[in-house]
Write an enzyme that holds these catalytic residues in place. Structure first.
Site, PDB file in Angstrom:
ATOM      1  N   GLY A   1      -0.623  -2.803   3.070  1.00 35.97           N
ATOM      2  CA  GLY A   1       0.092  -2.441   4.487  1.00 35.97           C
ATOM      3  C   GLY A   1       1.374  -1.899   4.305  1.00 35.97           C
TER       4      GLY A   1
ATOM      5  N   GLY B   1       2.373   8.091   1.570  1.00 33.49           N
ATOM      6  CA  GLY B   1       1.675   7.912   0.271  1.00 33.49           C
ATOM      7  C   GLY B   1       0.251   7.391   0.488  1.00 33.49           C
ATOM      8  N   HIS B   2       0.381   6.059   1.304  1.00 35.34           N
ATOM      9  CA  HIS B   2      -1.247   5.629   1.680  1.00 35.34           C
ATOM     10  C   HIS B   2      -1.962   6.522   2.521  1.00 35.34           C
ATOM     11  CE1 HIS B   2       1.663   2.087   1.765  1.00 35.34           C
ATOM     12  NE2 HIS B   2       0.786   1.796   0.748  1.00 35.34           N
TER      13      HIS B   2
ATOM     14  N   GLN C   1      -0.485 -11.632  -6.935  1.00 38.85           N
ATOM     15  CA  GLN C   1       0.101 -10.438  -7.896  1.00 38.85           C
ATOM     16  C   GLN C   1       1.464 -10.537  -7.549  1.00 38.85           C
ATOM     17  OE1 GLN C   1      -1.966  -7.381  -5.605  1.00 38.85           O
ATOM     18  NE2 GLN C   1       0.060  -6.079  -5.657  1.00 38.85           N
TER      19      GLN C   1
ATOM     20  N   LYS D   1       1.187   6.849  -8.488  1.00 40.72           N
ATOM     21  CA  LYS D   1       2.572   6.211  -8.519  1.00 40.72           C
ATOM     22  C   LYS D   1       2.363   5.002  -9.250  1.00 40.72           C
ATOM     23  CE  LYS D   1       5.940   4.008  -5.990  1.00 40.72           C
ATOM     24  NZ  LYS D   1       5.954   2.553  -5.932  1.00 40.72           N
TER      25      LYS D   1
ATOM     26  N   VAL E   1       3.167  10.747  -3.461  1.00 35.86           N
ATOM     27  CA  VAL E   1       3.771  11.509  -2.316  1.00 35.86           C
ATOM     28  C   VAL E   1       5.245  11.233  -2.521  1.00 35.86           C
ATOM     29  CG1 VAL E   1       3.911  11.674   0.249  1.00 35.86           C
ATOM     30  CG2 VAL E   1       1.678  11.393  -0.920  1.00 35.86           C
TER      31      VAL E   1
ATOM     32  N   SER F   1       7.604   4.274  -1.209  1.00 33.52           N
ATOM     33  CA  SER F   1       7.241   3.044  -1.324  1.00 33.52           C
ATOM     34  C   SER F   1       7.516   2.101  -0.110  1.00 33.52           C
ATOM     35  CB  SER F   1       7.765   2.481  -2.755  1.00 33.52           C
ATOM     36  OG  SER F   1       7.898   1.020  -2.689  1.00 33.52           O
TER      37      SER F   1
HETATM   38  P1  AMP Z   1       0.559  -1.013  -2.045  1.00 33.05           P
HETATM   39  O1  AMP Z   1       0.384  -0.978  -0.700  1.00 33.05           O
HETATM   40  O2  AMP Z   1       1.912  -0.636  -2.394  1.00 33.05           O
HETATM   41  O3  AMP Z   1      -0.522  -1.761  -2.803  1.00 33.05           O
HETATM   42  O4  AMP Z   1      -0.324   0.573  -2.421  1.00 33.05           O
HETATM   43  C1  AMP Z   1      -1.408   0.840  -1.915  1.00 33.05           C
HETATM   44  C2  AMP Z   1      -2.048   2.028  -2.685  1.00 33.05           C
HETATM   45  O5  AMP Z   1      -1.152   3.061  -2.309  1.00 33.05           O
HETATM   46  C3  AMP Z   1      -2.065   1.994  -4.138  1.00 33.05           C
HETATM   47  O6  AMP Z   1      -3.185   2.683  -4.764  1.00 33.05           O
HETATM   48  C4  AMP Z   1      -0.682   2.813  -4.613  1.00 33.05           C
HETATM   49  O7  AMP Z   1      -0.682   3.274  -5.558  1.00 33.05           O
HETATM   50  C5  AMP Z   1      -0.788   3.846  -3.568  1.00 33.05           C
HETATM   51  N1  AMP Z   1       0.636   4.288  -3.264  1.00 33.05           N
HETATM   52  C6  AMP Z   1       1.612   3.741  -2.881  1.00 33.05           C
HETATM   53  N2  AMP Z   1       2.751   4.641  -2.781  1.00 33.05           N
HETATM   54  C7  AMP Z   1       2.162   5.870  -3.211  1.00 33.05           C
HETATM   55  C8  AMP Z   1       2.847   7.298  -3.070  1.00 33.05           C
HETATM   56  N3  AMP Z   1       4.190   7.357  -2.828  1.00 33.05           N
HETATM   57  N4  AMP Z   1       1.963   8.331  -3.378  1.00 33.05           N
HETATM   58  C9  AMP Z   1       0.798   7.912  -3.442  1.00 33.05           C
HETATM   59  N5  AMP Z   1       0.138   6.731  -3.452  1.00 33.05           N
HETATM   60  C10 AMP Z   1       0.874   5.642  -3.270  1.00 33.05           C
END
Ligand code: AMP
Length: 273
Positions: free
Chosen positions: A34, A39-40, A64, A152, A179, A188
């Site tokens: 979430g 990026g998401h 995690q 990333k 991204v 992030s």
């Molecule tokens: P998270 O919510 O941080 O666990 O991320 C969920 C998914 O989004 C994971 O596969 C991450 O690698 C991807 N993700 C997070 N930040 C980026 C970004 N800046 N660019 C591309 N994918 C991203």
């Protein structure tokens, strides 16, 4: 199809069974914690372009996080996440509670033991065991044809790809390019916690990765290049955990990967060689 939100796995499985009984189409899956950003959204768009039904999961996975990490303060922004999901034309959103994925008293984990060594595996003990366990459980519920992850989190992508290979799961793993903000900082969910001063400094992480790639490609010794980068970043106030060249197997990849704290915010990034 309009967006449907599911809070437990039985209802989601039922809806997926229904979809599959009427369609032979591809199911694409994007697992997240979430606090969705561009990026998401790029993973969701990639999934939309390649699937007939897109499932997004939003779950801040406790297994995690280490005991002194930011589980409690991790941003939770469900309302705006659902807006992002709608804009990206997601079909199903799965928002489980802890008990839906971890029955009380459970004692079973999934652990990958090669790609998870070193880098974040060294500084976040148990982190990847938590990631592989939750993603395996999510895969069992969604049974996607294709799953989308950001490069990333390169080590995460290679750990999960190895899990899929080792366990013979018939899921295609797609890694999606990072991204970035215009100035290079990788998007992030944690960036919102950077002070203005640290936000300005933060661009140096990717700048050093780009410089290191250039130097290594021009033949400079990897060890010297990485040591220079650590020295430079430290002198600007980063507390560097690692800045190093790493090779992964199956799929093969060579990346320079880095993790560093700025204040209390942990940043990770990498560049592929
Ligand atoms: P998270 O919510 O941080 O666990 O991320 C969920 C998914 O989004 C994971 O596969 C991450 O690698 C991807 N993700 C997070 N930040 C980026 C970004 N800046 N660019 C591309 N994918 C991203």
């Amino acid at each position: 199809m309009s967006l449907k939100v599911f809070y437990n796995s039985s209802e989601l499985k039922l809806a997926l069974d229904q979809f599959r009984s009427q369609n032979s189409g591809q199911v694409g899956f994007v697992p997240t914690m979430g606090a969705l950003h561009e990026g998401h959204a790029s993973l969701l768009r990639e999934a939309k372009n390649n699937s007939d039904l897109v499932v997004l999961s939003i779950f801040v996975n406790p297994t995690q996080f280490g005991p002194n990490e930011d589980l409690d303060s991790y941003p939770r922004t469900l309302e705006s996440d659902l807006e992002v999901a709608k804009t990206c034309e997601v079909d199903f959103v799965y928002v489980p509670d802890k008990e839906d994925l971890y029955p009380p008293g459970d004692s079973t984990f999934i652990e990958e033991t090669v790609n998870s060594q070193g880098l974040c595996g060294e500084f976040r003990p148990g982190h990847f065991r938590g990631v592989t366990t939750v993603v395996y459980k999510l895969f069992q519920i969604v049974k996607p044809d294709c799953a989308y992850f950001g490069l990333k989190d390169a080590q995460q992508f290679y750990v999960l790809s190895k899990m899929v290979l080792d366990l013979g799961l018939s899921i295609e793993m797609r890694g999606v390019a990072t991204v970035r903000e215009k100035d290079g900082l990788a998007l992030s969910s944690r960036n919102r916690y950077l002070s203005q001063e640290d936000r300005e400094k933060s661009i140096q992480l990717y700048a050093e990765l780009c410089l290191a790639k250039e130097k290594i490609n021009s033949g400079q010794p990897v060890k010297d290049v990485c040591e220079d980068a650590v020295r430079l970043l430290s002198s600007h106030g980063f507390q560097v955990q690692y800045f190093t060249l790493r090779e992964f197997e199956r799929p093969k990849a060579r990346v320079i990967a880095a993790a560093a704290y700025l204040g209390s915010t942990r940043l990770i990034d990498n560049i592929s060689l």
